[in-house]
Design an enzyme around this catalytic site. Structure first.
Site, mmCIF file in Angstrom:
data_model
loop_
_atom_site.group_PDB
_atom_site.id
_atom_site.type_symbol
_atom_site.label_atom_id
_atom_site.label_comp_id
_atom_site.label_asym_id
_atom_site.label_seq_id
_atom_site.Cartn_x
_atom_site.Cartn_y
_atom_site.Cartn_z
ATOM 1 N N GLY A 1 2.771 2.348 10.795
ATOM 2 C CA GLY A 1 3.759 3.412 10.642
ATOM 3 C C GLY A 1 4.497 3.756 11.918
ATOM 4 O O GLY A 1 5.192 4.767 11.994
ATOM 5 N N GLU B 1 -5.433 -4.495 10.568
ATOM 6 C CA GLU B 1 -4.337 -3.542 10.760
ATOM 7 C C GLU B 1 -4.566 -2.748 12.041
ATOM 8 O O GLU B 1 -5.271 -1.719 12.024
ATOM 9 C CB GLU B 1 -4.267 -2.577 9.570
ATOM 10 C CG GLU B 1 -4.121 -3.265 8.233
ATOM 11 C CD GLU B 1 -3.518 -2.340 7.185
ATOM 12 O OE1 GLU B 1 -2.406 -2.612 6.742
ATOM 13 O OE2 GLU B 1 -4.156 -1.316 6.847
ATOM 14 N N LYS C 1 0.051 4.226 -0.230
ATOM 15 C CA LYS C 1 -0.584 5.412 0.387
ATOM 16 C C LYS C 1 -0.348 6.633 -0.514
ATOM 17 O O LYS C 1 -0.436 6.495 -1.722
ATOM 18 C CB LYS C 1 -0.064 5.596 1.814
ATOM 19 C CG LYS C 1 -0.194 4.305 2.630
ATOM 20 C CD LYS C 1 0.065 4.471 4.092
ATOM 21 C CE LYS C 1 -0.150 3.145 4.814
ATOM 22 N NZ LYS C 1 -0.007 3.249 6.255
ATOM 23 N N ASN D 1 0.862 -1.182 0.000
ATOM 24 C CA ASN D 1 0.000 0.000 0.000
ATOM 25 C C ASN D 1 0.894 1.226 0.000
ATOM 26 O O ASN D 1 1.467 1.574 1.025
ATOM 27 C CB ASN D 1 -0.914 -0.034 1.236
ATOM 28 C CG ASN D 1 -1.784 1.207 1.330
ATOM 29 O OD1 ASN D 1 -1.849 2.013 0.391
ATOM 30 N ND2 ASN D 1 -2.464 1.366 2.454
ATOM 31 N N HIS E 1 -9.487 1.561 4.829
ATOM 32 C CA HIS E 1 -8.215 1.755 5.541
ATOM 33 C C HIS E 1 -8.430 2.715 6.713
ATOM 34 O O HIS E 1 -9.201 3.668 6.598
ATOM 35 C CB HIS E 1 -7.145 2.292 4.584
ATOM 36 C CG HIS E 1 -5.776 2.176 5.177
ATOM 37 N ND1 HIS E 1 -5.310 3.070 6.110
ATOM 38 C CD2 HIS E 1 -4.803 1.242 5.012
ATOM 39 C CE1 HIS E 1 -4.090 2.685 6.489
ATOM 40 N NE2 HIS E 1 -3.756 1.586 5.836
ATOM 41 N N SER F 1 3.500 -2.118 10.351
ATOM 42 C CA SER F 1 4.949 -2.231 10.567
ATOM 43 C C SER F 1 5.514 -3.599 10.192
ATOM 44 O O SER F 1 6.433 -4.091 10.853
ATOM 45 C CB SER F 1 5.305 -1.861 12.012
ATOM 46 O OG SER F 1 4.998 -0.496 12.249
ATOM 47 N N GLU G 1 -6.735 5.043 7.763
ATOM 48 C CA GLU G 1 -6.438 6.445 7.462
ATOM 49 C C GLU G 1 -7.640 7.116 6.792
ATOM 50 O O GLU G 1 -7.858 8.318 6.954
ATOM 51 C CB GLU G 1 -5.162 6.530 6.603
ATOM 52 C CG GLU G 1 -3.935 6.203 7.460
ATOM 53 C CD GLU G 1 -2.797 5.517 6.751
ATOM 54 O OE1 GLU G 1 -2.740 5.523 5.507
ATOM 55 O OE2 GLU G 1 -1.947 4.945 7.465
HETATM 56 P P1 13P Z 1 3.052 0.375 7.662
HETATM 57 O O1 13P Z 1 3.522 -0.926 7.056
HETATM 58 O O2 13P Z 1 3.795 1.572 7.160
HETATM 59 O O3 13P Z 1 2.970 0.286 9.150
HETATM 60 O O4 13P Z 1 1.539 0.587 7.143
HETATM 61 C C1 13P Z 1 0.638 -0.455 7.232
HETATM 62 C C2 13P Z 1 -0.573 -0.083 6.468
HETATM 63 O O5 13P Z 1 -1.305 0.814 6.851
HETATM 64 C C3 13P Z 1 -0.849 -0.809 5.224
HETATM 65 O O6 13P Z 1 -2.100 -0.521 4.731
#
Ligand code: 13P
Length: 253
Positions: A173, A167, A12, A10, A95, A213, A97
């Site tokens: 992150g 997640e 983002k 992803n 997601h 992560s 976010e």
């Molecule tokens: P990270 O791998 O950067 O922690 O992000 C995970 C994520 O949100 C994947 O959709």
């Protein structure tokens, strides 16, 4: 039927330029995948035609979101038929976010799930609790509710096109990966809900990914968990280390 390991990248809102996107595609295209694994790369809409054009053909391309309607007066939105016409076969939905920053509700996401699946897209549907729920022991209830709100939105016969990604938000992150126990436990919770509310067959066949992560140095142990059927990878999908994570499929059971 065994569940084929799936690793999603992803991106983002990354990378910042088309040059960097091209470099990343070159890195992926030159890498050797040794495992039996399905790979899906999700990227910002602007980069999707580039990925469709240039990304290795054994990997699929995904959007990170869609709108609920086919087209019309919805400024700023991109729709499932548009993805169809570009040959993009997947979208991420829900997601954290988008849930938290863009305020997308369970109801709105349910509409998106129905729309995506009815238009022939496959979905990676995300769920996961905040640190607050984890600390108060409410994580299972919180994630169960997210899944239960999504289940009725899946049209008849479409469960084969659904992948779920667990997640935990406190792990996204942050460099703070969930323990193998936490990832396995929630994978099992989600599978049990599918068994109870949809069917044992759907529960057995649906892939449940872990995200948060995931890195080359922690993926092998996670991949070995029975209810971790793959990963959704953010930060580590932006460099060559992603290939190590893809190849961790060799450690799945
Ligand atoms: P990270 O791998 O950067 O922690 O992000 C995970 C994520 O949100 C994947 O959709």
């Amino acid at each position: 039927m065994g569940r084929r390991f799936l690793v999603g990248g992803n991106w983002k809102a990354n990378p910042k330029t088309i040059e960097e996107a091209n470099k990343l595609i070159d890195t992926f295209n030159g890498a050797q995948v040794t495992a039996d694994v399905e790979v899906v790369v999700a990227a910002p809409f602007l980069f999707l035609p580039l990925l469709k054009d240039r990304l290795r053909k054994d990997w699929a391309v995904s959007a990170e979101n869609i709108y609920t309607k086919d087209n019309g007066a919805y400024t700023g939105e991109v729709t499932a038929p548009m993805l169809n016409s570009f040959g993009v076969g997947w979208t991420i939905l829900g997601h954290s976010e988008r849930r938290d920053i863009l305020k997308e509700s369970d109801e709105f996401l349910a509409e998106k799930v129905t729309q995506a699946l009815n238009k022939g897209l496959k979905i990676i549907f995300c769920c996961g609790e905040h640190l607050e729920e984890r600390q108060s022991g409410q994580q299972n209830a919180f994630v169960s509710r997210q899944i239960e709100q999504m289940i009725p939105a899946v049209p008849e016969g479409k469960w084969g096109d659904v992948v779920i990604a667990y997640e935990p938000i406190w792990a996204i992150g942050t460099g703070k990966v969930a323990s193998t126990n936490d990832a396995q436990e929630m994978g099992k919770v989600i599978r049990d809900i599918l068994a109870a509310k949809v069917s044992p067959e759907v529960a057995a066949q649906t892939r449940i990914l872990y995200g948060g992560s995931v890195k080359p140095n922690n993926c092998n142990e996670l991949a070995a968990q029975p209810d971790v059927d793959g990963f959704l990878v953010g930060g580590a999908s932006l460099d060559a280390g992603f290939i190590n994570i893809v190849n961790s499929a060799e450690h799945s059971k």
